[in-house]
Design a protein around this motif. Structure first.
Motif, PDB file in Angstrom:
ATOM      1  N   ILE A 117       0.912  -0.986   0.076  1.00 14.36           N
ATOM      2  CA  ILE A 117      -0.156  -0.600  -0.092  1.00 14.36           C
ATOM      3  C   ILE A 117       0.850   1.357   0.027  1.00 14.36           C
ATOM      4  CG2 ILE A 117      -1.725   1.194   1.214  1.00 14.36           C
ATOM      5  CD1 ILE A 117      -3.187  -1.715   1.960  1.00 14.36           C
ATOM      6  N   HIS A 118       0.721   2.049  -1.054  1.00 13.32           N
ATOM      7  CA  HIS A 118       1.168   3.337  -0.957  1.00 13.32           C
ATOM      8  C   HIS A 118       0.540   4.805  -0.391  1.00 13.32           C
ATOM      9  CE1 HIS A 118       4.387   5.950  -2.952  1.00 13.32           C
ATOM     10  NE2 HIS A 118       3.694   6.583  -3.049  1.00 13.32           N
ATOM     11  N   MET A 119       1.502   5.293   1.188  1.00 13.84           N
ATOM     12  CA  MET A 119       0.663   5.843   1.591  1.00 13.84           C
ATOM     13  C   MET A 119       2.394   7.166   1.054  1.00 13.84           C
ATOM     14  SD  MET A 119      -0.922   5.014   3.829  1.00 13.84           S
ATOM     15  CE  MET A 119      -1.553   3.206   4.865  1.00 13.84           C
ATOM     16  N   GLN A 120       1.018   8.808   0.857  1.00 20.14           N
ATOM     17  CA  GLN A 120       1.864  10.178   0.703  1.00 20.14           C
ATOM     18  C   GLN A 120       1.938  10.595   1.479  1.00 20.14           C
ATOM     19  OE1 GLN A 120       0.228  12.616  -2.071  1.00 20.14           O
ATOM     20  NE2 GLN A 120       1.193  14.392  -2.172  1.00 20.14           N
ATOM     21  N   VAL A 121       2.647  11.386   2.561  1.00 19.81           N
ATOM     22  CA  VAL A 121       3.035  11.920   3.667  1.00 19.81           C
ATOM     23  C   VAL A 121       2.318  13.194   3.482  1.00 19.81           C
ATOM     24  CG1 VAL A 121       4.546  13.053   5.438  1.00 19.81           C
ATOM     25  CG2 VAL A 121       5.156  10.395   4.333  1.00 19.81           C
ATOM     26  N   VAL A 122       1.942  14.332   4.569  1.00 19.36           N
ATOM     27  CA  VAL A 122       0.721  15.055   4.286  1.00 19.36           C
ATOM     28  C   VAL A 122       1.389  15.892   4.749  1.00 19.36           C
ATOM     29  CG1 VAL A 122      -1.300  16.218   4.875  1.00 19.36           C
ATOM     30  CG2 VAL A 122      -1.217  14.042   4.310  1.00 19.36           C
ATOM     31  N   GLY A 123       1.455  15.952   6.269  1.00 17.66           N
ATOM     32  CA  GLY A 123       2.190  17.407   6.881  1.00 17.66           C
ATOM     33  C   GLY A 123       2.687  16.413   8.668  1.00 17.66           C
ATOM     34  N   PRO A 124       3.284  16.894   8.984  1.00 18.33           N
ATOM     35  CA  PRO A 124       3.904  17.050  10.980  1.00 18.33           C
ATOM     36  C   PRO A 124       2.464  17.263  11.306  1.00 18.33           C
ATOM     37  CG  PRO A 124       4.413  19.301  10.407  1.00 18.33           C
ATOM     38  CD  PRO A 124       3.574  18.628   8.709  1.00 18.33           C
TER      39      PRO A 124
ATOM     40  N   HIS B 200      -3.683   7.747   1.386  1.00 11.99           N
ATOM     41  CA  HIS B 200      -2.836   5.781   0.763  1.00 11.99           C
ATOM     42  C   HIS B 200      -3.631   5.899  -0.349  1.00 11.99           C
ATOM     43  CE1 HIS B 200      -7.127   4.773   2.122  1.00 11.99           C
ATOM     44  NE2 HIS B 200      -7.109   4.629   0.924  1.00 11.99           N
ATOM     45  N   GLN B 201      -2.952   6.190  -1.455  1.00 11.72           N
ATOM     46  CA  GLN B 201      -3.316   5.740  -2.683  1.00 11.72           C
ATOM     47  C   GLN B 201      -4.969   4.734  -2.730  1.00 11.72           C
ATOM     48  OE1 GLN B 201      -0.015   5.601  -5.855  1.00 11.72           O
ATOM     49  NE2 GLN B 201      -0.067   7.651  -5.673  1.00 11.72           N
ATOM     50  N   THR B 202      -5.881   4.293  -3.358  1.00 10.94           N
ATOM     51  CA  THR B 202      -6.971   4.174  -3.028  1.00 10.94           C
ATOM     52  C   THR B 202      -6.650   2.182  -3.994  1.00 10.94           C
ATOM     53  OG1 THR B 202      -8.562   6.048  -3.955  1.00 10.94           O
ATOM     54  CG2 THR B 202      -9.457   3.520  -4.500  1.00 10.94           C
ATOM     55  N   PRO B 203      -6.645   1.833  -2.715  1.00  6.78           N
ATOM     56  CA  PRO B 203      -5.568   0.392  -3.248  1.00  6.78           C
ATOM     57  C   PRO B 203      -6.525  -0.228  -4.522  1.00  6.78           C
ATOM     58  CG  PRO B 203      -6.382   0.455  -0.800  1.00  6.78           C
ATOM     59  CD  PRO B 203      -6.829   1.661  -1.740  1.00  6.78           C
ATOM     60  N   GLU B 204      -5.994  -0.991  -5.708  1.00  5.26           N
ATOM     61  CA  GLU B 204      -6.841  -1.753  -6.766  1.00  5.26           C
ATOM     62  C   GLU B 204      -7.835  -2.427  -6.136  1.00  5.26           C
ATOM     63  OE1 GLU B 204      -3.700  -2.358  -9.797  1.00  5.26           O
ATOM     64  OE2 GLU B 204      -3.606  -0.391  -9.880  1.00  5.26           O
ATOM     65  N   ASP B 205      -6.529  -3.470  -5.257  1.00  9.96           N
ATOM     66  CA  ASP B 205      -7.208  -4.627  -4.592  1.00  9.96           C
ATOM     67  C   ASP B 205      -8.646  -4.011  -3.545  1.00  9.96           C
ATOM     68  OD1 ASP B 205      -8.486  -7.221  -3.250  1.00  9.96           O
ATOM     69  OD2 ASP B 205      -6.449  -7.429  -2.784  1.00  9.96           O
ATOM     70  N   SER B 206      -9.883  -4.641  -4.036  1.00 14.23           N
ATOM     71  CA  SER B 206     -11.104  -3.745  -2.653  1.00 14.23           C
ATOM     72  C   SER B 206     -10.309  -4.446  -1.462  1.00 14.23           C
ATOM     73  CB  SER B 206     -12.231  -3.860  -3.334  1.00 14.23           C
ATOM     74  OG  SER B 206     -12.427  -5.425  -3.407  1.00 14.23           O
ATOM     75  N   HIS B 207     -10.123  -5.239  -1.077  1.00 12.67           N
ATOM     76  CA  HIS B 207      -9.428  -5.873  -0.198  1.00 12.67           C
ATOM     77  C   HIS B 207      -8.005  -6.048   0.632  1.00 12.67           C
ATOM     78  CE1 HIS B 207     -13.683  -8.565  -0.774  1.00 12.67           C
ATOM     79  NE2 HIS B 207     -13.407  -9.177  -2.322  1.00 12.67           N
ATOM     80  N   ALA B 208      -7.957  -4.783   0.524  1.00 15.75           N
ATOM     81  CA  ALA B 208      -6.279  -4.514   0.546  1.00 15.75           C
ATOM     82  C   ALA B 208      -6.817  -4.296   2.576  1.00 15.75           C
ATOM     83  CB  ALA B 208      -5.769  -3.498   0.256  1.00 15.75           C
ATOM     84  N   THR B 209      -5.222  -4.995   3.101  1.00 17.22           N
ATOM     85  CA  THR B 209      -5.070  -4.456   4.086  1.00 17.22           C
ATOM     86  C   THR B 209      -3.882  -4.527   4.265  1.00 17.22           C
ATOM     87  OG1 THR B 209      -4.826  -7.036   4.238  1.00 17.22           O
ATOM     88  CG2 THR B 209      -7.205  -6.501   4.629  1.00 17.22           C
ATOM     89  N   LEU B 210      -3.724  -3.663   6.057  1.00 18.40           N
ATOM     90  CA  LEU B 210      -2.425  -3.442   6.667  1.00 18.40           C
ATOM     91  C   LEU B 210      -2.393  -4.699   8.185  1.00 18.40           C
ATOM     92  CD1 LEU B 210      -2.595   0.515   7.440  1.00 18.40           C
ATOM     93  CD2 LEU B 210      -0.908  -1.078   5.735  1.00 18.40           C
ATOM     94  N   SER B 211      -0.543  -5.044   7.685  1.00 18.65           N
ATOM     95  CA  SER B 211      -0.775  -5.727   8.689  1.00 18.65           C
ATOM     96  C   SER B 211       0.312  -5.613   9.939  1.00 18.65           C
ATOM     97  CB  SER B 211      -0.316  -7.059   7.734  1.00 18.65           C
ATOM     98  OG  SER B 211      -1.391  -7.383   6.789  1.00 18.65           O
ATOM     99  N   VAL B 212       0.826  -6.209  11.447  1.00 14.56           N
ATOM    100  CA  VAL B 212       1.758  -5.646  11.234  1.00 14.56           C
ATOM    101  C   VAL B 212       3.079  -6.602  11.239  1.00 14.56           C
ATOM    102  CG1 VAL B 212       2.876  -6.199  13.810  1.00 14.56           C
ATOM    103  CG2 VAL B 212       0.098  -5.030  13.805  1.00 14.56           C
ATOM    104  N   GLY B 213       3.892  -5.831  10.744  1.00 12.38           N
ATOM    105  CA  GLY B 213       5.243  -6.800  10.639  1.00 12.38           C
ATOM    106  C   GLY B 213       5.994  -6.519   9.390  1.00 12.38           C
TER     107      GLY B 213
END
Length: 844
Positions: free
Chosen positions: A776-783, A823-836
């Motif tokens: 998953i690609h993220m963009q930093v908005v600011g502090p 985040h950029q809208t994930p192409e996969d509608s079932h995208a998840t974030l996982s620890v590790g």
């Protein structure tokens, strides 16, 4: 008892009222509720609601409890009490606009000391063009049936050489639509036309379609003058008992007075200004709170950009404004809607008019001269006001002062005089301009008791009904007139009575209005983290202190913890894998708790929120809220449209943004109110509402949709930064301090991040522009700017000066910690974030 008196008494029955109107009250138990709410007027017949309506006891009781529970400070400051005031005042502005079926995108609310002050503001700020200009000079036109405060605006225009143009209603009606507009060059000279939505003298309601017709120069006098026409609609009298839809009738300026709607507070009004018009207004004075900058030694002044801030000179009457919240609550609870108020009050006025107009002395002489242009057949053309003079059996006028004194004796409260409307008074009583001047020479001035001059009346008697008026009030008033002023035997003009009955407005059209949806639960405002503008930018020139261990580590950062916060300011819900939705982590900040005024409760105001632990079960589709000493609360994650209707859709506010929310019902409200010790409700962001991110857009950050978060979809912190800060806190602590308050996990919890990464260097995240977490690609908005909320220990709700003290010292006053991500809208509608998951970062 004579036959006619028996007949009149038979007419003075509720059955007769129901026959001629049929719309009474707001439910089966409203009379009992009225007795509880207005116990102070027991034995009093109050009929001066056009002067000032009455407030229910619940309004002042709830207001007292509000200001007893909360500390409201001057909104020009930035301390917690001031911020609470500011948030609540903004909430009231929204409710006012909602009441008139408009939005802040279309209108601005400028608080004033009353409707008169609102009119004065327009007179002094309107961009009048004097006759010396190249283009045609401005015109100030007003209907002669206007309040004194409207006519008084001409003093400002006259000083500019502009001759006012008074317009009689008959002139407009005679030229209802101009056949042709004036020809020639289309100048932009601004003109102003003022008229009342309802005459405060007779209760006549003037057509609201005049607004668009004047603006479009299709109606006299606008069609006779080149330029741009604006409309001021005086709604002070109208708004007390009638609904006003500014979407349908978009007047440019609408002055209102709140005590005529709620009875409390007094001395508070507002000017509603159409935003398309607002830019034309010019300030001739600036006071405290209105200046963005000014100099004392040079004629230099820059007004604040916000329209309300620019025109609200000095400190607004913020406690009175806060009371309006309770006014709206009480009014809607008691009546349900302004439509119902209009039908109820008009029915009382129509019934009273019917009997009073048909009442005669024993010799057949009419008892009352009623000043009206209609026969009270339609609530869209007549308000709940009856204006009249009584006549004796010889046809002589009875002075209003005599009526006033006798009515006071019987505890019947009416108003007498000319009611600050000389134009209508002259029109209906047939008083010439010369007579007004002669009456002044004879010693009569406005507001005195000189009611007759040479046998001719100088004023009249007015009775007016309010939303809590009853049929008994009508009976008491009519009985008073019969007992005190009718020469027996009492006669009834049956021919006139039947004419009034035949002019009955269709009950079906009334009923159709009653089927309209009514306002439900108050909506809420809120914020999250800190939105202090001075705290939103970190110091990029600061020196980074990097440990030798971090230098030698060299491993790629990983995602250490994932937290979601289903309810703003409540405890975190930790997960190891979690779906990513289009708003961020699924169900993150989907709900919030609001107080009795609809203002978001956060830990700065209510630290005990951190003791409420949410859990989400995706399989059962439920949100569970638990806390020691509170019964568990279970609400569905998603609500269907029918549930939305039953619980009420409302407008709320988050970080300055207006969001549409849905109330989660009485059970959740009851449990939370008991636990937190104050009235509150649980509300959820509406599924069909889209809120766009604003932060960082000027720096090329991609726009994203948000939940009830403040700034961006995600908040990320670095455990290496936590470790660094923890060491600094420990260094500052005394040996006797509780060091356990700031162990790693409890310190992490104070910053309420969604994502905690295991970085190599403290504060390295401040220099990142993009990062990949797994796929998953993220963009930093600011502090993320921080406030005193990080001083709340999330395990106990206790408040400490750390870590704010250490962080502020390290940041040199610019207190930032962590970064916002989208985040950029994930192409996969079932995208998840996982620890590790590994993290690949790009430097800015």
């Amino acid at each position: 008892m004579d036959r006619d008196l028996i007949e009149f008494n038979q007419l003075c029955t509720f059955e007769t009222f129901n026959e001629v109107w049929g719309h009474y009250g707001y439910g089966s138990d409203w009379v009992e509720e009225r007795e509880r709410e207005f116990i102070r007027i027991k034995g009093i017949t109050y009929l001066d609601h056009a002067g000032a309506t009455l407030y229910p006891e619940s309004l002042v009781r709830e207001f007292y409890q509000d200001i007893s529970r909360n500390v409201y400070g001057n909104p020009h400051s930035h301390n917690p009490s001031s911020r609470l005031t500011g948030d609540t005042v903004e909430r009231v502005r929204d409710r006012i606009l909602q009441h008139f079926n408009t939005t802040p995108d279309e209108y601005t609310v400028i608080f004033t000391s009353g409707s008169t002050a609102a009119l004065k503001l327009v007179a002094e700020s309107f961009p009048w063009r004097s006759p010396t200009a190249v283009e045609p000079f401005s015109q100030f036109c007003y209907l002669t049936d206007n309040h004194t405060s409207v006519v008084g605006m001409r003093e400002v225009t006259s000083a500019l050489g502009i001759v006012p143009l008074p317009v009689f209603f008959e002139e407009i009606e005679a030229r209802a639509k101009c056949l042709t507009q004036s020809e020639g060059r289309d100048f932009q000279t601004p003109h102003l036309f003022c008229y009342p939505a309802q005459s405060n003298f007779s209760g006549r309601k003037y057509p609201l379609w005049y607004i668009r017709a004047i603006q479009a120069r299709q109606l006299y006098p606008a069609c006779d003058s080149q330029g741009r026409w604006f409309v001021l609609l005086d709604a002070a009298s109208f708004a007390g008992c009638s609904p006003l839809d500014l979407q349908e009738y978009p007047a440019d300026f609408v002055p209102i007075s709140f005590y005529k709607i709620f009875g409390f507070p007094t001395g508070l009004g507002a000017l509603l200004v159409r935003n398309d018009t607002a830019a034309l207004l010019r300030k001739t004075y600036f006071g405290g709170g209105t200046a963005a900058a000014y100099l004392t030694g040079e004629n230099y002044y820059v007004p604040k950009p916000n329209m309300a801030d620019r025109f609200e000179d000095g400190t607004i009457s913020f406690l009175d404004i806060i009371a309006l919240n309770h006014g709206f609550d009480a009014l809607l609870t008691f009546t349900g809607s302004m439509d119902r108020i209009q039908l109820h009050t008009f029915g009382l006025a129509r019934y009273t008019y019917m009997l009073l107009s048909s009442l005669c002395h024993g010799n057949g002489q009419q008892v009352a001269q009623i000043y009206s242009d209609n026969m009270f057949e339609n609530p869209s053309t007549q308000g709940a006001i009856i204006n009249f003079n009584l006549i004796d059996s010889h046809g002589h006028m009875i002075g209003y002062s005599q009526v006033d004194k006798l009515s006071s004796l019987f505890n019947i409260h009416v108003r007498t005089g000319c009611f600050c409307n000389t134009g209508a008074c002259q029109h209906f009583l047939g008083i010439s301009n010369e007579e007004v001047k002669n009456n002044l020479q004879a010693g009569h001035i406005c507001g005195d008791n000189v009611d007759l001059v040479d046998g001719r009346p100088t004023g009249s008697v007015r009775v007016s009904f309010g939303y809590m008026s009853t049929f008994q009030d009508c009976q008491n008033f009519l009985k008073f007139v019969v007992d005190c002023f009718v020469e027996k035997p009492v006669k009834v003009d049956n021919e006139k009575l039947e004419r009034v009955k035949l002019n009955s407005w269709s009950k079906w059209s009334c009923q159709s209005r009653l089927s309209m949806p009514t306002n439900k639960t108050p909506e809420g405002d809120g914020d999250h983290y800190s939105t202090d503008s001075e705290h939103l930018v970190g110091n990029k020139n600061e020196v980074r202190l990097i440990t030798e261990e971090a230098k030698s580590n060299g491993k790629a950062p990983t995602l250490r913890n994932i937290y979601i916060y289903p309810v703003k300011s409540c405890a975190a819900f930790e997960v190891t894998n979690w779906p990513v939705g289009h708003l961020g982590l699924l169900h993150d900040r989907g709900w919030m708790v609001v107080n009795g005024n609809g203002v978001c409760l956060n830990q700065k105001r209510e630290p005990r929120l951190c003791l409420i632990h949410p859990q989400i079960d995706l399989l059962s589709n439920t949100l569970l809220l638990q806390a020691t000493g509170m019964d568990s609360i279970c609400v569905p994650l998603e609500k269907d449209k029918e549930s939305h209707k039953s619980h009420g859709v409302c407008q709320s506010k988050v970080c300055g943004d207006r969001v549409k929310t849905v109330d989660c019902g009485e059970e959740a409200a009851s449990q939370l109110s008991e636990f937190l010790g104050q009235p509150c409700r649980l509300i959820k962001q509406s599924l069909d509402f889209i809120r766009n991110m604003k932060k960082g857009l000027d720096k090329g950050v991609r726009s994203s949709s948000l939940s009830l978060v403040n700034e961006a979809q995600y908040l990320m912190i670095n455990s290496a930064s936590i470790d660094f800060l923890q060491k600094d806190i420990t260094h500052r602590q005394e040996p006797s301090d509780d060091h356990g308050l700031f162990d790693t996990q409890r310190l992490i919890s104070r910053f309420r991040a969604n994502l905690v990464i295991s970085g190599n260097e403290p504060f390295e995240e401040d220099d990142w522009s993009h990062l990949n977490i797994g796929n998953i690609h993220m963009q930093v908005v600011g502090p993320c700017g921080r406030c005193q909320m990080i001083g709340v220990d999330q395990a106990t709700g206790a408040k400490t000066k750390e870590p704010l003290l250490s962080l502020s010292a390290y940041r040199k006053g610019k207190v930032t910690f962590g970064v916002y991500l989208v985040h950029q809208t994930p192409e996969d509608s079932h995208a998840t974030l996982s620890v590790g998951s590994s993290i690949m970062a790009e430097m800015s």
